[in-house]
Scaffold this motif. Sequence first.
Motif, mmCIF file in Angstrom:
data_model
loop_
_atom_site.group_PDB
_atom_site.id
_atom_site.type_symbol
_atom_site.label_atom_id
_atom_site.label_comp_id
_atom_site.label_asym_id
_atom_site.label_seq_id
_atom_site.Cartn_x
_atom_site.Cartn_y
_atom_site.Cartn_z
ATOM 1 N N ALA A 20 0.818 -1.211 0.000
ATOM 2 C CA ALA A 20 0.000 0.000 0.000
ATOM 3 C C ALA A 20 0.854 1.264 0.000
ATOM 4 O O ALA A 20 0.454 2.295 -0.545
ATOM 5 C CB ALA A 20 -0.922 0.014 1.222
ATOM 6 N N THR A 26 1.016 -0.331 -8.051
ATOM 7 C CA THR A 26 -0.098 0.475 -8.545
ATOM 8 C C THR A 26 -1.366 -0.380 -8.587
ATOM 9 O O THR A 26 -1.304 -1.620 -8.536
ATOM 10 C CB THR A 26 0.195 0.983 -9.963
ATOM 11 O OG1 THR A 26 0.311 -0.154 -10.839
ATOM 12 C CG2 THR A 26 1.465 1.825 -10.010
ATOM 13 N N LYS A 27 -2.489 0.275 -8.720
ATOM 14 C CA LYS A 27 -3.751 -0.464 -8.849
ATOM 15 C C LYS A 27 -3.707 -1.370 -10.074
ATOM 16 O O LYS A 27 -4.176 -2.507 -10.025
ATOM 17 C CB LYS A 27 -4.926 0.506 -8.934
ATOM 18 C CG LYS A 27 -5.236 1.191 -7.625
ATOM 19 C CD LYS A 27 -6.416 2.128 -7.771
ATOM 20 C CE LYS A 27 -6.709 2.829 -6.469
ATOM 21 N NZ LYS A 27 -7.848 3.743 -6.580
ATOM 22 N N LYS A 59 -5.027 -0.719 -0.601
ATOM 23 C CA LYS A 59 -4.755 0.717 -0.689
ATOM 24 C C LYS A 59 -5.238 1.470 0.558
ATOM 25 O O LYS A 59 -4.708 2.519 0.891
ATOM 26 C CB LYS A 59 -5.385 1.305 -1.959
ATOM 27 C CG LYS A 59 -4.702 0.833 -3.239
ATOM 28 C CD LYS A 59 -3.240 1.235 -3.245
ATOM 29 C CE LYS A 59 -2.541 0.891 -4.522
ATOM 30 N NZ LYS A 59 -1.131 1.295 -4.538
ATOM 31 N N SER A 60 -6.237 0.940 1.271
ATOM 32 C CA SER A 60 -6.716 1.591 2.502
ATOM 33 C C SER A 60 -5.676 1.560 3.606
ATOM 34 O O SER A 60 -5.769 2.302 4.582
ATOM 35 C CB SER A 60 -8.020 0.945 2.976
ATOM 36 O OG SER A 60 -7.760 -0.301 3.637
ATOM 37 N N LYS A 62 -2.620 2.444 3.241
ATOM 38 C CA LYS A 62 -1.585 3.459 2.991
ATOM 39 C C LYS A 62 -1.435 4.371 4.189
ATOM 40 O O LYS A 62 -2.406 4.929 4.697
ATOM 41 C CB LYS A 62 -1.917 4.267 1.747
ATOM 42 C CG LYS A 62 -0.804 5.222 1.373
ATOM 43 C CD LYS A 62 -1.091 5.892 0.052
ATOM 44 C CE LYS A 62 -0.012 6.894 -0.219
ATOM 45 N NZ LYS A 62 0.821 6.541 -1.336
#
Length: 65
Positions: A20, A26-27, A59-60, A62
Amino acid sequence: HLVDQRKMTNDTTPSFFMMANSADYTKARLRAWLFKPHPPMPDFGLDRIQIDAVIAYIKSLKNAH
């Protein structure tokens, strides 16, 4: 993959926290890995909605402490 950033894996597998917080994950890269996993990662047969949910979760994390 570990979720808890305070713990280390016993191999070279990155934690979700590290993923993250790294510009390398990356996504698009995560989506490609989840859609067509690389060995030795298992294929969970995730659909697009499930893949997006996993990416959103990673990603949450991060900058999470």
